[in-house]
Motif scaffolding. Structure first.
Motif, PDB file in Angstrom:
ATOM      1  N   ASN A  87      -6.170   7.003  -6.869  1.00 34.37           N
ATOM      2  CA  ASN A  87      -6.564   5.610  -6.715  1.00 34.37           C
ATOM      3  C   ASN A  87      -6.813   5.399  -5.227  1.00 34.37           C
TER       4      ASN A  87
ATOM      5  N   ILE B 193     -10.110  -1.752  -4.701  1.00 27.54           N
ATOM      6  CA  ILE B 193      -9.320  -0.626  -5.193  1.00 27.54           C
ATOM      7  C   ILE B 193     -10.162   0.093  -6.229  1.00 27.54           C
TER       8      ILE B 193
ATOM      9  N   ARG C 252     -10.119   2.916  -9.135  1.00 28.60           N
ATOM     10  CA  ARG C 252      -9.215   3.667 -10.002  1.00 28.60           C
ATOM     11  C   ARG C 252      -9.581   5.154  -9.970  1.00 28.60           C
ATOM     12  N   GLY C 253      -8.579   5.989  -9.768  1.00 25.58           N
ATOM     13  CA  GLY C 253      -8.789   7.412  -9.543  1.00 25.58           C
ATOM     14  C   GLY C 253      -9.497   8.147 -10.663  1.00 25.58           C
TER      15      GLY C 253
END
Length: 72
Positions: free
Chosen positions: A36, A58, A60-61
């Protein structure tokens, strides 16, 4: 090794390619073990004719396909 590269990229501009073909650029502020990412001054580069400023985001990974660190 990958975390070392990310740690060295903190505070620097990185290029991110996401699933679905979206491309982002922003200053890497942080990351975790799931990849992330926190990006500041983020921009959506997907459409080169219409670059969208996103600000602080952000990512999300599990959406990340490629992270390109800054040149040395």
């Amino acid at each position: 090794m990958a975390t070392q590269i990310l740690e060295n990229s903190l505070g620097k501009t990185v290029l991110i390619r996401l699933r679905g073909g979206k491309s982002l650029r922003g200053r890497l502020q942080g990351f975790d073990q799931h990849l992330n990412l926190v990006l500041d001054e983020a921009e959506d580069l997907t459409d080169a004719d219409d670059i969208k400023k996103l600000g602080l985001i952000i990512v999300r990974g599990d959406n990340v396909v490629v992270i390109s660190p800054p040149p040395r």
